[in-house]
Scaffold this motif. Sequence first.
Motif, short mmCIF file in Angstrom:
data_model
loop_
_atom_site.label_atom_id
_atom_site.label_comp_id
_atom_site.label_asym_id
_atom_site.label_seq_id
_atom_site.Cartn_x
_atom_site.Cartn_y
_atom_site.Cartn_z
N ILE A 70 0.85 -1.19 0.00
CA ILE A 70 0.00 0.00 0.00
C ILE A 70 0.88 1.24 0.00
O ILE A 70 1.92 1.27 0.68
N VAL A 71 0.53 2.24 -0.79
CA VAL A 71 1.27 3.50 -0.83
C VAL A 71 0.64 4.43 0.21
O VAL A 71 -0.53 4.80 0.10
N ASN A 72 1.42 4.77 1.23
CA ASN A 72 0.92 5.58 2.33
C ASN A 72 1.11 7.06 2.02
O ASN A 72 2.20 7.61 2.22
N PHE A 73 0.06 7.72 1.57
CA PHE A 73 0.14 9.14 1.24
C PHE A 73 0.23 10.02 2.48
O PHE A 73 0.50 11.21 2.37
N ALA B 43 -7.40 -0.53 -5.05
CA ALA B 43 -6.34 0.44 -4.78
C ALA B 43 -6.89 1.84 -4.50
O ALA B 43 -6.33 2.57 -3.68
N VAL B 44 -8.00 2.19 -5.15
CA VAL B 44 -8.56 3.52 -4.95
C VAL B 44 -9.03 3.70 -3.50
O VAL B 44 -8.91 4.79 -2.93
N SER B 45 -9.50 2.63 -2.87
CA SER B 45 -9.91 2.72 -1.47
C SER B 45 -8.71 2.96 -0.57
O SER B 45 -8.78 3.73 0.40
N GLN B 46 -7.59 2.31 -0.89
CA GLN B 46 -6.38 2.52 -0.11
C GLN B 46 -5.88 3.96 -0.25
O GLN B 46 -5.46 4.58 0.73
N VAL B 47 -5.95 4.49 -1.46
CA VAL B 47 -5.52 5.87 -1.70
C VAL B 47 -6.37 6.84 -0.90
O VAL B 47 -5.84 7.72 -0.20
N PHE B 48 -7.69 6.69 -0.97
CA PHE B 48 -8.57 7.61 -0.27
C PHE B 48 -8.42 7.50 1.24
O PHE B 48 -8.52 8.50 1.96
N THR C 79 -5.59 6.66 2.96
CA THR C 79 -4.36 7.31 3.41
C THR C 79 -4.39 8.82 3.18
O THR C 79 -3.83 9.58 3.97
N VAL C 80 -5.04 9.27 2.10
CA VAL C 80 -5.19 10.71 1.90
C VAL C 80 -6.09 11.29 2.99
O VAL C 80 -5.83 12.38 3.52
#
Length: 286
Positions: A34-37, A92-97, A99-100
């Motif tokens: 996961i990319v942690n923004f 992936a979009v859920s992970q992005v939202f 962490t954002v």
Amino acid sequence: MTSLVQAIIDGLMVGGVYAVISIGLTLVFGVLGIVNFAQAEFLMLGMYIAYFAWAALGLDPLLGAFLAFGFVFALGYALQRTIIQRVLRAPAVSQVFLTVGLLIVMENGALLAFGSQIRSVTTAYQTESLQIGPFFVSLPYLAAFLMSIASGAALWWVLNRSWLGMAIRATAIDPMAGRLIGINIDRVMAIAFGLGVGLTAFGGAVVLPYLSVFPTAGSQFVVLMFTVAVLGGLGSVAGAVVGGLAVGIITSVSALMFPIQLQNLVLFLVFIAILALRPDGLMGRA
């Protein structure tokens, strides 16, 4: 030539810090996928912890860095078990939202808790420099570099010489196989996330002697952090070290040779050229 060598030395000092704050980002991606923004906000949190340890206890920020690491490690562990864990198998979009959203909550929470004023510390070595022949090394930068390298070496030892490190690497390679041989994958992922954000907080604390802290302090590092991680190879700890040192040297030398406005332009031209030749980064694997 003297100016060039001095610029390279300065770049190495800064690059060591870039490396340690980016190791956390690449470790989280390598193990959890996961990319942690919100990674840079943990850096800001580490700076605040070191600041208040200095203001309330008189603790040097270099020592407060260990306090910052411990606190943020525990926070990261709890966040992974309660929030991050729920989206690991989500799109992936859920992970992005997620962490954002965590970024926004942490940034605005810091604004509410600490106010918008800029805070800084005062240390005995803040304006001191070490002279080596015709070259000068700023003591705050040198101390931050040495602390960063030491923390990176400690992480390398953990990953390569301990049972926990083997479990983390096994989880990163194949979580299902790790579960089958008895590794508690969920706990290992939580520990890896805690280590990742804790190291970034540690890096934030060690730069406090020459930088100031405020609620959006992480924003000045976020682009460089992702640049280092992607340049070195997202998921590669060794790549983060190489990428951090490379970015530090490139920015320092380009500031010497070109107008300051072109400093980031040179960095990203090199960045694009390297990724065009090696899309997986300097140390990344397809």
